[in-house]
Each structure stands twice: as C-alpha cells, then as structure tokens.
Design a protein around this motif. Structure first.
Motif, mmCIF file in Angstrom:
data_model
loop_
_atom_site.group_PDB
_atom_site.id
_atom_site.type_symbol
_atom_site.label_atom_id
_atom_site.label_comp_id
_atom_site.label_asym_id
_atom_site.label_seq_id
_atom_site.Cartn_x
_atom_site.Cartn_y
_atom_site.Cartn_z
ATOM 1 N N VAL A 242 -16.964 -6.443 5.193
ATOM 2 C CA VAL A 242 -16.340 -7.559 4.489
ATOM 3 C C VAL A 242 -16.785 -7.531 3.031
ATOM 4 N N GLY A 243 -15.844 -7.307 2.137
ATOM 5 C CA GLY A 243 -16.149 -7.383 0.716
ATOM 6 C C GLY A 243 -16.215 -8.847 0.302
ATOM 7 N N MET A 244 -17.377 -9.287 -0.142
ATOM 8 C CA MET A 244 -17.571 -10.698 -0.456
ATOM 9 C C MET A 244 -16.947 -11.013 -1.816
ATOM 10 N N ARG A 245 -15.688 -11.406 -1.763
ATOM 11 C CA ARG A 245 -14.941 -11.779 -2.958
ATOM 12 C C ARG A 245 -13.916 -12.830 -2.556
ATOM 13 N N LEU A 246 -13.237 -13.382 -3.537
ATOM 14 C CA LEU A 246 -12.266 -14.425 -3.263
ATOM 15 C C LEU A 246 -11.239 -13.955 -2.232
ATOM 16 N N GLY A 247 -11.027 -14.753 -1.199
ATOM 17 C CA GLY A 247 -10.087 -14.398 -0.139
ATOM 18 C C GLY A 247 -10.730 -13.738 1.054
ATOM 19 N N CYS A 248 -12.055 -13.487 0.991
ATOM 20 C CA CYS A 248 -12.686 -12.697 2.044
ATOM 21 C C CYS A 248 -12.711 -13.406 3.391
ATOM 22 N N ILE A 249 -12.776 -14.731 3.400
ATOM 23 C CA ILE A 249 -12.845 -15.434 4.691
ATOM 24 C C ILE A 249 -11.560 -15.216 5.481
ATOM 25 N N GLN B 30 -20.087 -13.189 -5.959
ATOM 26 C CA GLN B 30 -19.142 -14.265 -5.681
ATOM 27 C C GLN B 30 -19.808 -15.638 -5.850
ATOM 28 N N PRO B 31 -19.156 -16.581 -6.535
ATOM 29 C CA PRO B 31 -19.701 -17.944 -6.603
ATOM 30 C C PRO B 31 -19.836 -18.538 -5.191
ATOM 31 N N ARG B 32 -20.909 -19.282 -4.982
ATOM 32 C CA ARG B 32 -21.164 -19.935 -3.685
ATOM 33 C C ARG B 32 -21.202 -18.916 -2.542
ATOM 34 N N VAL B 33 -21.798 -17.762 -2.815
ATOM 35 C CA VAL B 33 -21.773 -16.691 -1.826
ATOM 36 C C VAL B 33 -22.498 -17.097 -0.543
ATOM 37 N N GLU B 34 -23.584 -17.853 -0.646
ATOM 38 C CA GLU B 34 -24.304 -18.247 0.562
ATOM 39 C C GLU B 34 -23.450 -19.172 1.434
ATOM 40 N N ASP B 35 -22.688 -20.053 0.798
ATOM 41 C CA ASP B 35 -21.780 -20.921 1.559
ATOM 42 C C ASP B 35 -20.720 -20.098 2.274
ATOM 43 N N ASN B 36 -20.211 -19.073 1.594
ATOM 44 C CA ASN B 36 -19.192 -18.226 2.199
ATOM 45 C C ASN B 36 -19.766 -17.387 3.333
ATOM 46 N N LEU B 37 -21.005 -16.913 3.175
ATOM 47 C CA LEU B 37 -21.650 -16.159 4.244
ATOM 48 C C LEU B 37 -21.861 -17.042 5.474
ATOM 49 N N ALA B 38 -22.286 -18.272 5.248
ATOM 50 C CA ALA B 38 -22.483 -19.199 6.363
ATOM 51 C C ALA B 38 -21.174 -19.497 7.072
ATOM 52 N N CYS B 39 -20.110 -19.655 6.309
ATOM 53 C CA CYS B 39 -18.795 -19.907 6.898
ATOM 54 C C CYS B 39 -18.336 -18.713 7.724
ATOM 55 N N LEU B 40 -18.526 -17.510 7.203
ATOM 56 C CA LEU B 40 -18.118 -16.309 7.928
ATOM 57 C C LEU B 40 -18.909 -16.154 9.225
ATOM 58 N N ALA B 41 -20.214 -16.434 9.173
ATOM 59 C CA ALA B 41 -21.026 -16.345 10.384
ATOM 60 C C ALA B 41 -20.518 -17.309 11.444
ATOM 61 N N GLN B 42 -20.057 -18.470 11.009
ATOM 62 C CA GLN B 42 -19.546 -19.467 11.959
ATOM 63 C C GLN B 42 -18.199 -19.047 12.535
ATOM 64 N N VAL B 43 -17.266 -18.651 11.674
ATOM 65 C CA VAL B 43 -15.919 -18.358 12.168
ATOM 66 C C VAL B 43 -15.845 -17.029 12.911
ATOM 67 N N GLY C 11 -18.450 -15.854 14.590
ATOM 68 C CA GLY C 11 -19.257 -16.038 15.788
ATOM 69 C C GLY C 11 -20.619 -15.384 15.761
ATOM 70 N N VAL C 12 -20.889 -14.565 14.731
ATOM 71 C CA VAL C 12 -22.184 -13.873 14.623
ATOM 72 C C VAL C 12 -22.545 -13.719 13.152
ATOM 73 N N PRO C 13 -23.836 -13.684 12.826
ATOM 74 C CA PRO C 13 -24.239 -13.402 11.452
ATOM 75 C C PRO C 13 -24.004 -11.933 11.123
ATOM 76 N N PRO C 14 -24.018 -11.574 9.856
ATOM 77 C CA PRO C 14 -23.810 -10.160 9.503
ATOM 78 C C PRO C 14 -24.948 -9.285 10.015
ATOM 79 N N LEU C 15 -24.611 -8.065 10.396
ATOM 80 C CA LEU C 15 -25.626 -7.105 10.804
ATOM 81 C C LEU C 15 -26.457 -6.637 9.611
ATOM 82 N N ALA C 16 -25.858 -6.704 8.426
ATOM 83 C CA ALA C 16 -26.563 -6.314 7.208
ATOM 84 C C ALA C 16 -25.890 -6.961 6.020
ATOM 85 N N ARG C 17 -26.671 -7.131 4.960
ATOM 86 C CA ARG C 17 -26.146 -7.614 3.684
ATOM 87 C C ARG C 17 -26.433 -6.547 2.635
ATOM 88 N N ILE C 18 -25.367 -6.052 2.005
ATOM 89 C CA ILE C 18 -25.525 -5.037 0.975
ATOM 90 C C ILE C 18 -25.643 -5.734 -0.376
#
Length: 224
Positions: free
Chosen positions: A147-154, A183-196, A198-205
């Motif tokens: 997942v490229g963390m940029r606008l539209g990624c969710i 990405q602005p508010r990247v931690e909020d977006n990561l938390a949202c992705l983990a929720q939707v 169903g699992v947290p990321p295996l790694a963060r680059i």
C-alpha cells in the motif's frame, strides 16, 4: 523441500512493489534461504547491447541468489512504459500463462523461495482473456499487498484486498510504504487501514529507506 512462492502486488503502479520484493529477498537470503525474484512481465525497458532490460527486474536479479540469467528473471520484456498487455500487442506478442508457469518452475526447482512481482495492481491484464489475478489464483500462491501511503490509499487498499480475497487467493497481509513526501495525518491513515483491513501492516517502509533494506521474513512465514 518444494520451493514456496509469494506474489507481491500493489494498490497501484509505483507504490513500492520492487522495494518490498527486493527487501524480502534480502531478508530471506539473510535467513539462509535460496531466494530468487521473478518479474514475469515488464514494460518500460531500456534497449541495451544485451537486449531489453527493466530496472525492477534488474533489482530483483541483484537482490536474489546469484547465477540466474536476466531472461530467467524476466521472460517478457517490452520497451514502452504502458500497460503490459498493450505493450505486448504493439510488439506482436501474446503473453502466455504457460510460458510464465514454465519460467516459475525453472526458478522454483533450484530455490527455496520465489518472490513474484506483479505489474501495476491486482487486475492488470496479461492478455485479452487472462489477468494477473487469474494466473495467481490458478497457482494458489499467497499474496502480499503493498500500500503506497498517499492520498486515496484507503480506498485503493480496501478495493484491492477485497478483490484478492473474493478471488479466493490467501492474502498474507499488507506492507505500508510511507512514500515521500510523507502523507499528512499518516498515523491516522495507518490506523484506519489496520481497522478496515482487519490486521496491522506486516512492515512499515520509511520514506527514505536504505538502499540495502532487508525485511525479516518471519512475519510472512508464520502466515503461509
């Protein structure tokens, strides 16, 4: 022991599939595995004295166990940086899944792991009748989503994950590529992705990863 394979796809093009694939190859090799990358179809290749060469495929070749010829890593190479099936048609070529299977089998016969990198996203066509999803599902390979963390990624991540699961492929997990600029508010977006998802990321680059980045394969091995 039969070689195992993981297929790396992305939410879009240019989201870090090669970065993750090469880092996984280095991690597997550091753990003592014979690991080789496979870029079955690549468009956007440079013309060289030895033939068409793609930067992503060259990176996979360099990160994996040495000794493999380029055409074993990348059997279909096309010059134009466009959708692979369009580039193939322009070149008068049809991408044949049977040829892709043969290439994979050759690598797998001499390896412990094959890391297969797709082109673009999950449903990129290979030819008029078959896309990457059809090929991977037929092979029953587990899938890793970048997942490229940029606008539209969710939205892109949810649609990709849903398509992978609905196709019947095992989704091993996802990797968050924190692409520059961050990405602005990247931690909020990561938390949202983990929720939707169903699992947290295996790694963060990180936004500026080390050129020789290696990922610990244990989280993947535990899910395959």
């Amino acid at each position: 022991m039969t070689a195992r394979t993981i297929f790396v796809t992305g939410t879009d093009t240019e989201v870090g599939k090669t970065l993750v694939s090469t880092a996984l190859l280095r991690g597997l090799r550091s753990a003592g595995h014979r690991a080789v990358g496979y870029k079955p179809v690549a468009s956007g290749c440079a013309r060289t004295p030895t033939g068409l060469r793609n930067d992503d495929a060259l990176a996979l070749q360099a990160a994996g166990t040495p000794g493999w010829r380029y055409d074993a890593i990348n059997p279909y190479a096309f010059a134009e940086p466009i959708a692979p099936h369009v580039a193939a048609a322009d070149a008068g070529v049809t991408v044949l899944p049977d040829r892709l299977d043969t290439g994979h089998a050759r690598l797998a016969a001499a390896s412990d792991w094959v890391v297969v990198e797709g082109a673009g996203g999950w449903h990129v066509p290979l030819n008029a009748e078959c896309d990457f999803a059809d090929w991977v599902v037929g092979a029953r390979w587990p899938v890793l989503l970048v997942v490229g963390m940029r606008l539209g990624c969710i939205n892109h991540a949810v649609l990709s994950a849903r398509a992978i699961r609905n196709a019947g492929a095992p989704l091993v997990g996802w990797v968050a590529n924190l692409m520059p600029p961050l990405q602005p508010r990247v931690e909020d977006n990561l938390a949202c992705l983990a929720q939707v998802l169903g699992v947290p990321p295996l790694a963060r680059i990180p936004p500026m990863p080390d050129a020789e980045l290696a990922l610990n394969p244990e989280p993947w091995l535990a899910r395959i």
